[in-house]
Enzyme design. Structure first.
Site, mmCIF file in Angstrom:
data_model
loop_
_atom_site.group_PDB
_atom_site.id
_atom_site.type_symbol
_atom_site.label_atom_id
_atom_site.label_comp_id
_atom_site.label_asym_id
_atom_site.label_seq_id
_atom_site.Cartn_x
_atom_site.Cartn_y
_atom_site.Cartn_z
ATOM 1 N N CYS A 26 0.810 -1.223 0.000
ATOM 2 C CA CYS A 26 0.000 0.000 0.000
ATOM 3 C C CYS A 26 0.842 1.271 0.000
ATOM 4 O O CYS A 26 0.291 2.371 -0.031
ATOM 5 C CB CYS A 26 -0.948 0.007 1.199
ATOM 6 S SG CYS A 26 -2.157 -1.321 1.137
ATOM 7 N N HIS A 68 -12.126 12.855 -5.245
ATOM 8 C CA HIS A 68 -11.198 13.083 -6.342
ATOM 9 C C HIS A 68 -9.989 13.901 -5.908
ATOM 10 O O HIS A 68 -9.547 14.817 -6.603
ATOM 11 C CB HIS A 68 -11.915 13.711 -7.545
ATOM 12 C CG HIS A 68 -12.748 12.720 -8.276
ATOM 13 N ND1 HIS A 68 -14.005 12.359 -7.837
ATOM 14 C CD2 HIS A 68 -12.495 11.974 -9.380
ATOM 15 C CE1 HIS A 68 -14.502 11.449 -8.655
ATOM 16 N NE2 HIS A 68 -13.613 11.195 -9.603
ATOM 17 N N GLU A 144 -13.592 0.417 1.338
ATOM 18 C CA GLU A 144 -12.727 0.616 0.173
ATOM 19 C C GLU A 144 -13.261 -0.136 -1.033
ATOM 20 O O GLU A 144 -12.549 -0.322 -2.012
ATOM 21 C CB GLU A 144 -11.316 0.128 0.480
ATOM 22 C CG GLU A 144 -10.587 0.952 1.497
ATOM 23 C CD GLU A 144 -9.161 0.469 1.705
ATOM 24 O OE1 GLU A 144 -8.858 -0.696 1.363
ATOM 25 O OE2 GLU A 144 -8.357 1.253 2.201
#
Length: 158
Positions: A26, A68, A144
């Site tokens: 990650c 975003h 997620e």
């Protein structure tokens, strides 16, 4: 009594990029389509625990700030971020990310994991909602992807 809101179905979602320097896989810059799930516990007053509309509106305004964006943890001990003008530079693990400050959300967490994001968003929800004394607890989950997320439990009016 429990009130439940599923962000996948009620459009309380956001897409964002992040990295977790202390976790090998990650640590690479990557992104997710996140959704918020919330459970609110307490006893109804006049037949209502809490106003669905107010909760959804508040959550949507919180996640709109993250949508975003590149989520940069302000308290991370493994990375450093520097803001110069309208750019944010992040350094960690011999990597350097440079992004327009317009595309960055500086998040008041140690890491931008689902675990810490759920706590962060849960606290923001509590500070922006006008809850009555009948609410005891809020569980807020940042997923997620459908079926994979982390819950934070926030006790209210204790």
């Amino acid at each position: 009594m429990q009130l439940h809101i599923d962000g996948w179905k009620t459009n309380i979602r956001f897409s964002a990029a992040h990295f977790i320097p202390s976790h090998n896989k990650c640590s690479r810059l990557h992104g997710h389509d996140y959704a918020i799930l919330v459970n609110i516990y307490g006893e109804p007053v006049d037949g209502i625990l809490v106003d669905f509309v107010e909760v959804k509106h508040t959550l949507r305004s919180i996640v709109a700030e993250l949508d975003h964006k590149l989520l940069v943890p302000e308290k991370d001990k493994y990375s450093q971020h520097i803001i110069v003008g309208d750019e944010c530079t992040v350094n960690y693990n011999n990597k350097r990310i440079v992004a327009s400050l317009h595309d960055v959300f500086l998040c008041d967490v140690e890491t931008t994991s689902s675990e810490e994001l759920s706590e962060y968003i849960g606290k923001k929800l509590l500070s922006n909602l006008s809850l009555k004394k009948n609410v005891r607890k809020i569980e807020l989950c940042v997923e997620e992807g459908p079926g994979q997320g982390a819950y934070a439990e926030l006790v209210v009016n204790e």
